[in-house]
Design a protein around this motif. Structure first.
Motif: not given
Length: 437
Positions: A12-13, A404, A407, A412, A414, A429, A433
């Motif tokens: 979950q981003l 990704s 986001s 958000p 997923k 990831f 992040s």
């Protein structure tokens, strides 16, 4: 190489709005697998540096080891010593090779193993049985190969009863996959006579062919590509010879994600490991960002992107035939553009890890875009407001990494089956992040 066993069902981003910092790129998958195979065929010991550790390169490395090639890896698999014999691969009896969904490994090994002696069975994941290989097999059959389809005509799995390839002249279509031509080029020096390869029709993904030729040159084989006949390649009879040390560039396709992230958010990102001297076509993705309003700074071994303030400029219609992998990132960038965009020249998406045109269209609609698709194009009209969504990745690493980026529009997202990024960028990831806020 050890397996990537852990596969979480999703990641979950949260809603991000900024992206800044520096990323050191993993090694190029395309160069790693070419270097593995050519070093195995070459005469002498080759020390490979900055290798990519991923599912696809693992399948290639393990296959070569199972075929009797000595490959000694460093503890972190970033380096390897390959002991080449200077001869085609020959085995007593039969060898079964499982190649996952590694298309480069399946196609290049089909050609390379036909050069030697032995019986080889090449299988893979379910999706591999949907990825065409007929054009390559037909070309090899004209050179004397003995290859049998084990399930569906024109698709893996295959059985090869190897006894060498004759050389001479061969034709192959160039409008399905550049991997067919790469496979023929790599095996060509070991044919029994010099080989002339004629490409019929359009040659897609030409930068990947230039990449193949660049690696071959480093191993001592120069291929003639007559200017007057752009789709003919003359390969001399000979032997690859080790350059001693061979350094793998950072992966230019992987660079597209952090560079695009900076463009989307108006941030500033430096990717290290690929630059203005890159042999990879996808390095030119940075010029696409420039056309969309980003500021790009090139170094010998880095690219820096500073995104514009506000929306990206639409490219209108963009022919992506030169950068088919990075073009998926362009499709997601279209969500953040000031007008609709049409991406053309992407027919090869249909025969990749999944049908990428259909997959991309389905997931773009989930986040609010209006999408129109054809056999070789996709048109994206950005939404007024992005929608949170759960993204299906279809066991396709590029779907996970591309979406990704959504986001960063403040919603958000997923991502299902995030471990599919192990195919080319296992730490994606983690890197994403660190820079996203």
């Amino acid at each position: 190489m050890d397996d990537f066993q852990f596969r979480p069902s999703f990641i979950q981003l949260p809603a991000f709005t900024s992206f800044n910092g520096e990323v050191r790129l993993p090694g190029s998958k395309s160069i790693t697998n070419r270097a593995f195979l050519i070093a195995a065929l070459a005469q002498g010991e080759t020390r490979l540096h900055n290798l990519l550790k991923s599912d696809d390169t693992r399948y290639m490395g393990e296959a070569l080891q199972k075929l009797g090639v000595r490959i000694d890896f460093s503890d972190d698999y970033s380096e390897a010593v390959v002991e080449g014999s200077g001869k085609p691969i020959a085995v007593d009896g039969a060898v079964d090779l499982f190649l996952g969904n590694a298309g480069t490994a399946m196609r290049s090994l089909t050609a390379a193993l036909s050069l030697g002696k032995g019986q080889f069975t090449l299988t893979g994941e379910e999706r591999m049985s949907e990825r065409p290989i007929r054009d390559l097999v037909d070309a090899l059959l004209t050179l004397g190969a003995k290859i049998e389809y084990l399930e569906t005509e024109g698709y893996p799995p295959l059985r090869i009863d190897a006894s060498g390839l004759e050389g001479g002249e061969v034709h192959v279509r160039g409008n399905i996959s550049s991997q067919y031509l790469t496979a023929l080029l790599v095996c060509a020096p070991y044919c029994k006579a010099p080989l002339k390869i004629h490409v019929d029709g359009e040659l897609i993904s030409e930068p990947y062919i230039r990449l193949t030729l660049a690696v071959m040159t480093r191993f001592g084989v120069e291929v003639s590509w007559p200017a007057s006949q752009p789709y003919r390649f003359d390969v001399p009879h000979g032997v690859f010879k080790t350059p001693g040390d061979f350094f793998v560039e950072g992966d230019a396709s992987s660079a597209s994600y952090p560079l695009a992230a900076a463009a989307i958010t108006g941030g500033k990102v430096k990717v290290v490991g690929v630059g203005k001297c890159s042999t990879q076509g996808d390095a030119q993705f940075a010029k696409v960002l420039e056309s969309m309003g980003a500021k790009i700074t090139w170094g010998n071994e880095f690219i820096e992107c500073e995104g514009p303030k506000g929306k990206l400029r639409s490219l209108g219609e963009f022919n992506a035939v030169e950068i088919p992998d990075a073009a998926m990132t362009v499709a997601v960038l279209a969500l953040f553009a000031d007008a609709p965009m049409t991406i053309t020249g992407i027919a090869s998406w249909r025969v990749k890890e999944t049908d990428r045109i259909a997959a991309m269209a389905a997931e773009l609609r989930k986040v609010g875009a209006t999408v129109r698709e054809s056999m070789d194009s996709i048109t994206v009209t950005p939404p007024e407001v992005l929608q949170p969504a759960t993204i299906e990745t279809y066991n396709d690493h590029r779907m996970a990494m591309c979406f990704s980026l959504v986001s960063l529009g403040g919603v958000p997202i997923k991502i299902l089956d995030p471990a599919c990024v192990n195919k080319t960028y296992p730490n994606f990831f983690e890197d994403f992040s660190k820079l996203a806020k």
